[in-house]
Design a protein around this motif. Sequence first.
Motif, PDB file in Angstrom:
ATOM      1  N   GLU A 148      -7.503  -0.890  -6.195  1.00 12.26           N
ATOM      2  CA  GLU A 148      -7.916   0.378  -6.790  1.00 12.26           C
ATOM      3  C   GLU A 148      -8.074   1.450  -5.716  1.00 12.26           C
ATOM      4  O   GLU A 148      -7.634   2.598  -5.890  1.00 12.26           O
ATOM      5  CB  GLU A 148      -9.242   0.149  -7.526  1.00 12.26           C
ATOM      6  N   ALA A 149      -8.673   1.093  -4.573  1.00 17.89           N
ATOM      7  CA  ALA A 149      -8.882   2.056  -3.481  1.00 17.89           C
ATOM      8  C   ALA A 149      -7.552   2.515  -2.888  1.00 17.89           C
ATOM      9  O   ALA A 149      -7.359   3.721  -2.642  1.00 17.89           O
ATOM     10  CB  ALA A 149      -9.768   1.430  -2.403  1.00 17.89           C
ATOM     11  N   VAL A 150      -6.637   1.575  -2.681  1.00 19.03           N
ATOM     12  CA  VAL A 150      -5.329   1.939  -2.112  1.00 19.03           C
ATOM     13  C   VAL A 150      -4.564   2.829  -3.078  1.00 19.03           C
ATOM     14  O   VAL A 150      -3.985   3.848  -2.674  1.00 19.03           O
ATOM     15  CB  VAL A 150      -4.509   0.678  -1.752  1.00 19.03           C
ATOM     16  N   ARG A 151      -4.579   2.485  -4.346  1.00 18.88           N
ATOM     17  CA  ARG A 151      -3.879   3.306  -5.337  1.00 18.88           C
ATOM     18  C   ARG A 151      -4.454   4.726  -5.368  1.00 18.88           C
ATOM     19  O   ARG A 151      -3.713   5.708  -5.416  1.00 18.88           O
ATOM     20  CB  ARG A 151      -3.969   2.668  -6.717  1.00 18.88           C
ATOM     21  N   ARG A 152      -5.784   4.828  -5.315  1.00 18.70           N
ATOM     22  CA  ARG A 152      -6.433   6.149  -5.317  1.00 18.70           C
ATOM     23  C   ARG A 152      -6.012   6.948  -4.089  1.00 18.70           C
ATOM     24  O   ARG A 152      -5.611   8.112  -4.197  1.00 18.70           O
ATOM     25  CB  ARG A 152      -7.950   5.986  -5.363  1.00 18.70           C
ATOM     26  N   LEU A 153      -6.069   6.334  -2.904  1.00 23.45           N
ATOM     27  CA  LEU A 153      -5.677   7.025  -1.673  1.00 23.45           C
ATOM     28  C   LEU A 153      -4.216   7.468  -1.735  1.00 23.45           C
ATOM     29  O   LEU A 153      -3.875   8.591  -1.362  1.00 23.45           O
ATOM     30  CB  LEU A 153      -5.873   6.103  -0.458  1.00 23.45           C
ATOM     31  N   ARG A 154      -3.378   6.567  -2.217  1.00 26.12           N
ATOM     32  CA  ARG A 154      -1.938   6.870  -2.294  1.00 26.12           C
ATOM     33  C   ARG A 154      -1.679   8.050  -3.224  1.00 26.12           C
ATOM     34  O   ARG A 154      -0.925   8.966  -2.901  1.00 26.12           O
ATOM     35  CB  ARG A 154      -1.212   5.606  -2.771  1.00 26.12           C
ATOM     36  N   ARG A 155      -2.326   8.029  -4.374  1.00 30.54           N
ATOM     37  CA  ARG A 155      -2.115   9.101  -5.354  1.00 30.54           C
ATOM     38  C   ARG A 155      -2.704  10.425  -4.884  1.00 30.54           C
ATOM     39  O   ARG A 155      -2.105  11.481  -5.102  1.00 30.54           O
ATOM     40  CB  ARG A 155      -2.690   8.699  -6.708  1.00 30.54           C
ATOM     41  N   GLU A 156      -3.878  10.378  -4.249  1.00 26.44           N
ATOM     42  CA  GLU A 156      -4.493  11.605  -3.730  1.00 26.44           C
ATOM     43  C   GLU A 156      -3.592  12.284  -2.706  1.00 26.44           C
ATOM     44  O   GLU A 156      -3.581  13.495  -2.592  1.00 26.44           O
ATOM     45  CB  GLU A 156      -5.843  11.292  -3.072  1.00 26.44           C
ATOM     46  N   ARG A 157      -2.844  11.492  -1.974  1.00 29.63           N
ATOM     47  CA  ARG A 157      -1.989  12.041  -0.916  1.00 29.63           C
ATOM     48  C   ARG A 157      -0.537  12.194  -1.343  1.00 29.63           C
ATOM     49  O   ARG A 157       0.316  12.570  -0.552  1.00 29.63           O
ATOM     50  CB  ARG A 157      -2.108  11.183   0.329  1.00 29.63           C
ATOM     51  N   GLY A 158      -0.242  11.858  -2.601  1.00 29.27           N
ATOM     52  CA  GLY A 158       1.100  12.045  -3.142  1.00 29.27           C
ATOM     53  C   GLY A 158       2.147  11.146  -2.519  1.00 29.27           C
ATOM     54  O   GLY A 158       3.282  11.574  -2.309  1.00 29.27           O
ATOM     55  N   VAL A 159       1.772   9.906  -2.243  1.00 25.52           N
ATOM     56  CA  VAL A 159       2.680   8.960  -1.602  1.00 25.52           C
ATOM     57  C   VAL A 159       3.086   7.892  -2.619  1.00 25.52           C
ATOM     58  O   VAL A 159       2.245   7.355  -3.340  1.00 25.52           O
ATOM     59  CB  VAL A 159       1.978   8.288  -0.394  1.00 25.52           C
ATOM     60  N   SER A 160       4.352   7.574  -2.661  1.00 26.99           N
ATOM     61  CA  SER A 160       4.815   6.513  -3.560  1.00 26.99           C
ATOM     62  C   SER A 160       4.576   5.146  -2.914  1.00 26.99           C
ATOM     63  O   SER A 160       4.414   5.041  -1.696  1.00 26.99           O
ATOM     64  CB  SER A 160       6.301   6.682  -3.866  1.00 26.99           C
ATOM     65  N   GLN A 161       4.607   4.109  -3.738  1.00 22.46           N
ATOM     66  CA  GLN A 161       4.492   2.751  -3.202  1.00 22.46           C
ATOM     67  C   GLN A 161       5.637   2.471  -2.234  1.00 22.46           C
ATOM     68  O   GLN A 161       5.440   1.858  -1.183  1.00 22.46           O
ATOM     69  CB  GLN A 161       4.516   1.715  -4.334  1.00 22.46           C
ATOM     70  N   LYS A 162       6.817   2.919  -2.596  1.00 26.25           N
ATOM     71  CA  LYS A 162       8.000   2.675  -1.765  1.00 26.25           C
ATOM     72  C   LYS A 162       7.842   3.327  -0.389  1.00 26.25           C
ATOM     73  O   LYS A 162       8.140   2.707   0.635  1.00 26.25           O
ATOM     74  CB  LYS A 162       9.242   3.211  -2.474  1.00 26.25           C
ATOM     75  N   GLN A 163       7.356   4.571  -0.350  1.00 24.98           N
ATOM     76  CA  GLN A 163       7.150   5.271   0.917  1.00 24.98           C
ATOM     77  C   GLN A 163       6.101   4.561   1.777  1.00 24.98           C
ATOM     78  O   GLN A 163       6.302   4.351   2.976  1.00 24.98           O
ATOM     79  CB  GLN A 163       6.697   6.708   0.671  1.00 24.98           C
ATOM     80  N   MET A 164       4.996   4.210   1.139  1.00 22.42           N
ATOM     81  CA  MET A 164       3.912   3.565   1.874  1.00 22.42           C
ATOM     82  C   MET A 164       4.346   2.196   2.385  1.00 22.42           C
ATOM     83  O   MET A 164       4.069   1.844   3.534  1.00 22.42           O
ATOM     84  CB  MET A 164       2.670   3.443   0.991  1.00 22.42           C
ATOM     85  N   ALA A 165       5.002   1.437   1.545  1.00 21.96           N
ATOM     86  CA  ALA A 165       5.458   0.104   1.938  1.00 21.96           C
ATOM     87  C   ALA A 165       6.393   0.188   3.145  1.00 21.96           C
ATOM     88  O   ALA A 165       6.248  -0.587   4.099  1.00 21.96           O
ATOM     89  CB  ALA A 165       6.151  -0.583   0.765  1.00 21.96           C
TER      90      ALA A 165
END
Length: 125
Positions: free
Chosen positions: A6-23
């Motif tokens: 939940e925390a990672v998803r929140r951080l990712r969404r707040e910063r506008g980053v996709s799972q693919k980009q972050m991975a």
Amino acid sequence: MTPFGEAVRRLRRERGVSQKQMAAALGVTPAYLSALENGHRGRPSFDFLQRVAGYFNIIWDEADDLFRVASHSHPRVVVDTTGLPAAYTALANRLATEIRGLPPDAVTELTEMLDRIVFLREKAR
């Protein structure tokens, strides 16, 4: 979902980053990151936690919070009641049996009760 997911998803969404980009930036597959976010993987390694904190460039307090929620994010918990009174074992088994049927407000109430007990115990030390 786990608290860490939940925390990672929140951080990712707040910063506008996709799972693919972050991975890609962290050197993991999007499938692994998705499994972490959705609670299908256990606690991440310390190395991975450091990479996540660095990726999001988060400050120490926020990183400590991320590390803390990661420590509480194993979706398959084992509660060892060896050597404890029978009531402790009964409670652990009852919780394991009933947890899926608990409404969210009951989970919140139980968590707050446990937090108060731990706080009072720590204060007494």
